[in-house]
Design a protein around this motif. Structure first.
Motif, PDB file in Angstrom:
ATOM      1  N   ASP A  21      -3.544   9.473   8.491  1.00  0.00           N
ATOM      2  CA  ASP A  21      -4.515   9.739   9.300  1.00  0.00           C
ATOM      3  C   ASP A  21      -5.164   8.337   9.847  1.00  0.00           C
ATOM      4  O   ASP A  21      -5.304   7.542   9.085  1.00  0.00           O
ATOM      5  N   LEU A  79       5.114  -0.381   1.631  1.00  0.00           N
ATOM      6  CA  LEU A  79       3.989   0.578   1.874  1.00  0.00           C
ATOM      7  C   LEU A  79       4.533   2.103   1.551  1.00  0.00           C
ATOM      8  O   LEU A  79       3.643   2.736   0.961  1.00  0.00           O
ATOM      9  N   ASN A  80       5.593   2.183   1.895  1.00  0.00           N
ATOM     10  CA  ASN A  80       6.124   3.929   1.864  1.00  0.00           C
ATOM     11  C   ASN A  80       7.245   3.945   1.079  1.00  0.00           C
ATOM     12  O   ASN A  80       8.359   4.135   1.551  1.00  0.00           O
ATOM     13  N   PHE A 129      -3.135  -2.773   7.378  1.00  0.00           N
ATOM     14  CA  PHE A 129      -3.540  -2.022   8.938  1.00  0.00           C
ATOM     15  C   PHE A 129      -2.763  -2.938  10.002  1.00  0.00           C
ATOM     16  O   PHE A 129      -2.041  -1.906  10.682  1.00  0.00           O
TER      17      PHE A 129
ATOM     18  N   GLU B 197     -10.906  -5.549   3.383  1.00  0.00           N
ATOM     19  CA  GLU B 197      -9.558  -5.484   3.556  1.00  0.00           C
ATOM     20  C   GLU B 197      -8.640  -4.927   2.292  1.00  0.00           C
ATOM     21  O   GLU B 197      -8.642  -5.783   1.318  1.00  0.00           O
ATOM     22  N   ASP B 198      -7.880  -4.089   2.643  1.00  0.00           N
ATOM     23  CA  ASP B 198      -6.617  -3.607   1.793  1.00  0.00           C
ATOM     24  C   ASP B 198      -7.458  -3.629   0.104  1.00  0.00           C
ATOM     25  O   ASP B 198      -6.517  -4.190  -0.770  1.00  0.00           O
ATOM     26  N   GLY B 225     -10.048   7.897   8.036  1.00  0.00           N
ATOM     27  CA  GLY B 225      -8.952   8.676   8.459  1.00  0.00           C
ATOM     28  C   GLY B 225      -9.272   9.477   9.442  1.00  0.00           C
ATOM     29  O   GLY B 225      -9.214   8.932  10.691  1.00  0.00           O
ATOM     30  N   ASP B 250      -3.050   8.766   0.002  1.00  0.00           N
ATOM     31  CA  ASP B 250      -1.339   8.854  -0.038  1.00  0.00           C
ATOM     32  C   ASP B 250      -0.655   7.593  -0.181  1.00  0.00           C
ATOM     33  O   ASP B 250      -1.484   6.462  -0.326  1.00  0.00           O
ATOM     34  N   SER B 251       0.762   7.507  -0.154  1.00  0.00           N
ATOM     35  CA  SER B 251       1.140   6.080  -0.522  1.00  0.00           C
ATOM     36  C   SER B 251       0.935   5.094   0.489  1.00  0.00           C
ATOM     37  O   SER B 251       0.809   4.019   0.200  1.00  0.00           O
ATOM     38  N   ALA B 252       0.627   5.431   1.831  1.00  0.00           N
ATOM     39  CA  ALA B 252       0.404   4.293   2.738  1.00  0.00           C
ATOM     40  C   ALA B 252      -1.180   4.079   2.911  1.00  0.00           C
ATOM     41  O   ALA B 252      -1.562   3.429   3.640  1.00  0.00           O
ATOM     42  N   GLY B 253      -1.831   4.620   1.848  1.00  0.00           N
ATOM     43  CA  GLY B 253      -3.186   4.301   1.919  1.00  0.00           C
ATOM     44  C   GLY B 253      -3.893   5.019   3.037  1.00  0.00           C
ATOM     45  O   GLY B 253      -3.564   5.797   3.729  1.00  0.00           O
ATOM     46  N   ASN B 255      -6.619   5.047   6.088  1.00  0.00           N
ATOM     47  CA  ASN B 255      -7.002   4.010   7.406  1.00  0.00           C
ATOM     48  C   ASN B 255      -8.405   4.157   7.580  1.00  0.00           C
ATOM     49  O   ASN B 255      -8.895   5.359   7.664  1.00  0.00           O
ATOM     50  N   ILE B 256      -9.141   3.077   7.761  1.00  0.00           N
ATOM     51  CA  ILE B 256     -10.467   3.276   8.538  1.00  0.00           C
ATOM     52  C   ILE B 256     -10.310   2.396   9.694  1.00  0.00           C
ATOM     53  O   ILE B 256      -9.956   1.165   9.683  1.00  0.00           O
ATOM     54  N   THR B 268      -8.715  -0.924   8.479  1.00  0.00           N
ATOM     55  CA  THR B 268      -8.570  -1.516   7.263  1.00  0.00           C
ATOM     56  C   THR B 268      -7.863  -0.295   6.498  1.00  0.00           C
ATOM     57  O   THR B 268      -7.925   0.727   7.120  1.00  0.00           O
ATOM     58  N   VAL B 269      -7.274  -0.699   5.210  1.00  0.00           N
ATOM     59  CA  VAL B 269      -6.535   0.262   4.574  1.00  0.00           C
ATOM     60  C   VAL B 269      -7.206   0.404   3.154  1.00  0.00           C
ATOM     61  O   VAL B 269      -7.386  -0.976   2.632  1.00  0.00           O
ATOM     62  N   PHE B 271      -6.506   1.799  -0.912  1.00  0.00           N
ATOM     63  CA  PHE B 271      -5.890   2.723  -1.475  1.00  0.00           C
ATOM     64  C   PHE B 271      -6.796   3.201  -2.740  1.00  0.00           C
ATOM     65  O   PHE B 271      -7.316   2.285  -3.577  1.00  0.00           O
ATOM     66  N   LEU B 304       1.506   2.682  -5.586  1.00  0.00           N
ATOM     67  CA  LEU B 304       2.880   2.293  -5.523  1.00  0.00           C
ATOM     68  C   LEU B 304       3.096   0.896  -5.371  1.00  0.00           C
ATOM     69  O   LEU B 304       2.152   0.175  -5.154  1.00  0.00           O
ATOM     70  N   HIS B 307       0.667  -2.238  -6.197  1.00  0.00           N
ATOM     71  CA  HIS B 307      -0.240  -1.658  -6.815  1.00  0.00           C
ATOM     72  C   HIS B 307       0.050  -0.697  -8.170  1.00  0.00           C
ATOM     73  O   HIS B 307      -0.580  -0.332  -8.653  1.00  0.00           O
TER      74      HIS B 307
END
Lengths: 163, 985
Positions: A21, A79-80, A129, B197-198, B225, B250-253, B255-256, B268-269, B271, B304, B307
């Motif tokens: 999201d 990342l995925n 991001f 950040e991340d 999100g 989830d795996s892609a983190g 999102n903010i 920024t993401v 995890f 993943l 990490h």
């Protein structure tokens, strides 16, 4: 829609689906300021461009896109790691871009147009991001440039019946 | 001695120059020039008198103060050299300072108060106390604090001061001034940025994210999100959101994102996951060359790639690391949900101590495991297994492994072709790699297919069985049958001899010990030389011999490829007639019969129990069972036993190989109700007595032992319609099953239905009902018809008379307004001028026998429905009073119901209530009664007119008469004419 478009469209769509999201929402549209450095696919003075300029634009764009696609592919693998469909689509898109680039290069050689001296773009130290947004724009840019290339070559074929 | 600062108020100001003198000991005075405070040196403890003398040109004044320790405030020094060091990644502020120079020469407890502020808003966001001992000058202190908000989000400032808390001072606690603000600047305004950040954080933590707008930009939205959270302002350019109790990403983190104006997207993401949870480390060796350690990863970390959890397995004795490529591989396939590392065995080292470290950005877990190499051997299954069936009862197994093992304890599983399993243990000495080990397997059955598989474990220190080897199959060789056949016979004697059907049961595989190829049958006359023989194929289990009436010995043997079975003999006595007592009745069970009998007198070789499985068929499928000697009971069972079938069972005693009939039994495994109806014949002895007779039910239809009969009888109202049965059903229970008739008495004159049903322990059978009509004598029947007929006729006559005599009364009652309503006898004449259309053609008559009495005086005719009549009987002069009660409703056309009344046969005066059935107003009930238009009606009858006509006499006529039509009506008028003529006479 040519099959190439399908791959670029699909990779763009799947890429968004994998980023979480709000990337996966239908109304998501990142600001253009986040776009990678690429030639503009639809410049206002397209009509005034010569065939050689168009070929050079195409070569430059697909050259850069091929590297950006590679970066995106590697970033998304990290990342995925489980998004195998996305990886396969990016791989196919990259292969097709490379084939297209080789063909443009052949046409340029045939027409005596010297390829520009280009530096490959580096992945850059960007945040995750920014990688996600860049991936989106790379997929979008690939699709847009495919349309532009199709248009340029249609114009070129009209002018060069033996081509 | 300490230096104290004394201060006082000057009092009322004068324009004169004033100086002060402080004296705190008689000998210690100090002058202070134009000031209201001064320094004195005193010992800390004890009370001190201080005299302050103000002096000017006009004179002096002295004030004396008693000062104790409580009155003195201790002001600690301001912290010096305050330095703040930020760590932006961990959002930590580290503070360092020096306690300062204390005025006290001895250690004192002190408290530092530290405050953190958002510089832009000068808002204190954190205050903390730091207790310390100020025991040396210039002592350095440290303090750190983790900010909930990333330090880059806005500028942070820190300040610190000292507060005296020493109780020894026993004085007022004073605080120093704040140190100078130390500021950590946030992100500059060159570009818009988001923080942190991340990041990788634990599930459940609270986290603040901020967006700092660059120059010329404005923050529009800040989204976690797809979730919009409350936004707080950290400064003019900075906004923050806080997400509490972070869920796993989830795996892609997760999102903010920060949307800016002019449009720009920042993000920024984060995890969110768990620290490692690896557990259950275990190590073992499969080949004594490598040690494999495996463990369960426990709860998924949700992290993943970069990490993910990284593993290191270290052997602490040797200090060497194990190879953990499989566990650390990104695409590691979990085997049984477990990770593993390999460690090569070190020559000469038997004990190993392993330490597993599992680490990810959120934490690290350590697990230990110690093993003795030879106590954790988990062997491979044998790489080669060969089976060789060498005889009829033994076989050989050959095993080998690709690696060497020490002593092993093994098991082999033997499975026969009928799926019986057997586990046997054996041991193997030290095993060289690829060397064949031979294991003998005995105690097997001949001619049996076996499949073998084996597994092994370390013999010295059992740890784990290896997995089973692949199965190998072989079949043992045959032997001659070991047991004699079970033989029996069925003898049918004819006038020419005896036909003996010799039957045998096939040998079970355990006794046949091979494939039976044929049967040999031999027989000879007892005590005679000369044997006859026959061969029966393996497909049959009997053979028929036609013998004469001599005594014979018959022997049967089964033959396979190796040899023949022992001979099984039976003896046939040619002239012996088998006799036994009446069969005894036995009760069975659904599965069979539990049999017992008295022992035979000279039984030496057991008993034979014989029965037919299908007694109703021609080939009754004879079965037999041998019972060992001295045993006088057995249970015979078969799936073929059926309920409701009568089984005959014979028990033979065996004496010196001669069989004789000992006992016969009959029984049912389960009794059912008889399946055929009892056929009954009935004979009526009189109108009250019936004798029923019935026949036997065929034995095959009994389906049980008949325990008796039940006779049901019930009177019926309507013989033809069975549904209209009435009366109570009677039952006679006959408990003697031999009774075939019964006499039923005390019956009534009616139709009876009789049913006889037999019953067994299984229930009552069906019945065929018969009906008997019981009637009285013919004379009674005759009278029963004639009497009601006579009474009916008489009542008809009486009704006619009654109607005639009451004609005037009725007219009087119902038509009072009609002119000239009463006509008595001869006065009743036809009015002149109306002769052409007479209302009623009645001629005068003289009622010589009946007097018509007027209505009872005082009673309104209209209201009363009672009409009283007094009749004079001319014969006996008696008077009959008749009271007719009619329904009060208006029913001019209602069908009258007038009972017959025989006046002449009513000798005594009596009152009769004649109540009509109320049917309401029914003017159209009988249209024919008042038809005017009928052309067949004569003039007299035509005047009847409408039923509502005031001069109608219609309802004087009985209903039956008017229903009969014109002819009846004319006869009725004739009758009145007759009466008129009688009057004339």
């Amino acid at each position: 829609m040519p099959p190439e478009f399908f791959y670029f469209f699909s990779s763009s769509f799947v890429q968004l689906q994998c980023q979480g999201d709000p990337f996966n929402q239908s109304d998501f549209r990142p600001s253009p300021s986040s776009q990678p450095d690429l030639p503009r696919p639809l410049p206002e003075m397209w009509h005034s461009l010569t065939d050689n300029e168009r070929l050079l634009d195409n070569f430059t764009a697909h050259f850069l896109l091929s590297h950006h696609l590679r970066h995106t592919q590697e970033e998304q693998k990290e990342l995925n790691p489980n998004a195998t469909v996305l990886h396969a689509l990016l791989e196919t898109s990259l292969n097709r871009t490379c084939h297209l680039l080789a063909n443009i290069r052949a046409v340029m050689d045939n027409m005596g147009v010297a390829p520009p001296d280009l530096d490959a773009p580096l992945p850059g130290n960007v945040t995750i991001f920014e990688q996600k947004v860049k991936g989106y724009w790379v997929c979008e840019g690939s699709r847009d440039w495919l349309e532009r290339t199709e248009r340029d070559f249609a114009s070129l074929v009209d002018k060069l019946p033996n081509f | 001695m300490l230096t104290f600062i004394c201060s006082w108020s000057a009092g009322s100001e004068t324009n004169l120059k004033t100086t002060y003198k402080i004296c705190y000991k008689p000998t210690h005075c100090e002058s202070v020039e134009r000031n209201v405070s001064g320094k004195i040196n005193l010992a800390l403890f004890g009370a001190v008198q201080i005299h302050i003398t103000a002096i000017n040109t006009l004179g002096s004044a002295t004030a004396t103060f008693q000062v104790t320790k409580k009155d003195i405030t201790f002001i600690p020094p301001v912290p010096q050299n305050v330095k703040v060091v930020p760590d932006f990644s961990s959002q930590t502020l580290s503070l360092k300072w020096i306690g300062g120079v204390s005025a006290l020469a001895f250690p004192t407890t002190i408290e530092f108060e530290i405050q953190v502020l958002w510089t832009e808003k000068m808002e204190v966001i954190h205050t903390e106390s730091y207790a310390a001992q100020l025991d040396s000058q210039n002592k350095t202190f440290q303090w750190s604090w983790i900010s909930g908000v990333p330090l880059n989000c806005t500028s942070h400032s820190v300040r610190i001061r000292s507060i005296s808390t020493d109780i020894l001072m026993n004085s007022k606690n004073g605080s120093s001034d704040w140190s100078k603000l130390q500021t950590i600047p946030g992100a500059d305004d060159s570009k818009s940025v988001m923080f942190p950040e991340d990041k990788v954080v634990r599930v459940g933590t609270n986290m603040t994210f901020c967006c700092v707008a660059g120059r010329g930009q404005r923050i529009k939205t800040l989204v976690y999100g797809a979730e919009h959270l409350p936004c707080s302002e950290l400064g003019i350019r900075s906004k923050a959101i806080t997400k509490y109790n972070l869920p796993p990403s989830d795996s892609a983190g997760t999102n903010i994102m920060c949307n800016l104006d002019p449009p720009h997207l920042l993000g920024t993401v984060v995890f969110v996951g768990y620290p490692p949870d690896d557990q259950q480390l275990e190590c073992e060796t499969r080949d004594l060359q490598n040690i494999v350690c495996y463990w369960s990863p426990g709860r998924q970390t949700m992290l993943l790639r970069e990490h993910r959890t990284f593993y290191t397995l270290t052997e602490r004795i040797s200090g060497k690391n194990a190879s953990c490529h499989q566990a650390n591989d990104d695409d590691a396939d979990l085997n049984d949900d477990k990770y593993k590392c390999n460690f090569p065995v070190i020559s000469g080292q038997q004990m190993y101590k392993f330490l597993l470290k599992a680490k990810n950005p959120l934490g690290e877990v350590k697990t230990n495991y110690t093993l003795n190499l030879y106590t954790r051997v988990y062997p491979y299954s044998p790489s080669k297994v060969t089976v060789l069936c060498t005889g009829s009862r033994q076989t050989k197994l050959f095993l080998s492994w690709g690696v060497s093992y020490k002593n092993m304890t093994c098991q082999f599983e033997i499975v026969t072709n009928n799926k019986e399993k057997q586990l046997r243990n054996f041991t193997l000495p030290d095993q060289e790699a690829n060397a064949l080990s031979r294991v003998a397997v005995d105690q097997l059955y001949p001619d049996t297919s076996y499949s073998f598989r084996t597994r092994c474990a370390s013999a010295e220190h059992f740890w784990k069985w290896s997995s089973w080897s692949e199965s190998k199959t072989c079949k043992t060789q045959e032997e001659a049958p070991s047991k004699a056949l079970d033989v029996w016979r069925e003898i049918k004697r004819t006038e020419h001899g005896q036909n003996v059907l010799v039957k045998w049961k096939p040998l079970p595989h355990s006794d046949a010990k091979g494939t039976i190829v044929k049967y040999e049958i031999t027989w000879n006359v007892v005590n005679e030389v000369g044997e006859q023989s026959a061969i029966a194929p393996v497909s049959v289990n009997s053979t028929e011999l036609h013998l004469n009436f001599s005594d014979y010995v018959i022997a049967v043997r089964a033959v396979n490829s190796v040899g023949s079975s022992p001979s099984s003999q039976i003896r046939i006595l040619g002239l012996f007639e088998e006799q036994a007592d009446e069969p005894s009745i036995i009760s069975g069970m659904p599965s069979g019969f539990n049999l017992s009998w008295s022992p035979g007198t000279n039984e030496t070789c057991g008993y034979i129990v014989e029965w037919c499985l299908f007694p109703d068929t021609l080939d009754c499928n004879m079965q037999w069972e041998r019972v060992p000697p001295k045993t006088t009971h057995t249970v015979i069972t078969s799936d073929g036993f059926r309920p409701g079938v009568r089984y005959s069972i014979s028990v033979y005693g065996c004496s010196q190989h001669k069989e004789y009939l000992l006992k016969k039994m009959v029984g049912y495994t389960q009794e059912l109700a008889p399946r055929r109806a009892v056929k009954v014949k009935a004979e009526a002895n009189s109108s009250h007595t019936v004798t029923l007779r019935w026949e036997d039910i065929p034995v095959q239809d009994h389906q049980g032992f008949i325990r008796g009969y039940r006779v049901y009888y019930v009177p019926q109202v309507n013989f033809s319609a069975r549904s209209q049965k009435s009366g109570i059903k009677e039952v006679i229970n006959i408990t003697d099953p031999d009774v075939r008739n019964v006499t039923v008495t005390n019956l009534h004159s009616a139709t009876y239905e009789f049913t006889v049903k037999a019953y067994t322990a299984g229930g009552e059978g069906i019945g065929e009902p018969i009906n008997i009509n019981l009637v009285d004598s013919p004379l009674g029947l005759f009278l029963a018809i004639l009497i009601p007929l006579g009474v009916t006729c008489f009542c008809g006559i009486l009704l006619g008379i009654f109607c005639y005599t009451k004609r005037n009364c009725v007219k009087e009652t119902f038509y009072p307004d009609v002119p000239n309503p009463e006509i008595h006898g001869e006065q009743w004449s036809v009015v002149e001028g109306r002769s052409s259309n007479p209302t009623f053609d009645v001629k005068p008559f003289i009622p010589d026998k009946v007097w018509i009495i007027e209505s009872v005086p005082g009673k309104d005719v209209d209201d009363s429905d009672i009409c009283t009549m007094e009749m004079n009987n001319g014969d006996n002069g008696s008077v009959n009073n008749l009271e007719v009660i009619s329904d009060s409703g208006y029913k001019p056309q209602m069908r009258p119901h007038v009972p017959l009344l025989d006046v002449n046969h009513t000798p005594n005066p009596q009152h009769l209530d004649l109540t009509e059935q109320s049917e309401g107003y029914q003017p159209q009930l009988k249209v024919s009664n008042w038809s005017v238009e009928s052309p067949e009606v004569d003039e007299a009858s035509a005047c009847i007119g409408s039923p509502t006509s005031v001069n109608s006499t219609q309802f004087l006529l009985p209903y039956q008469a008017s229903e009969e039509g014109q002819s009846t009506r004319s006869s009725s008028w004739k009758f009145s004419s007759l009466m008129s003529s009688a009057q004339k006479r």
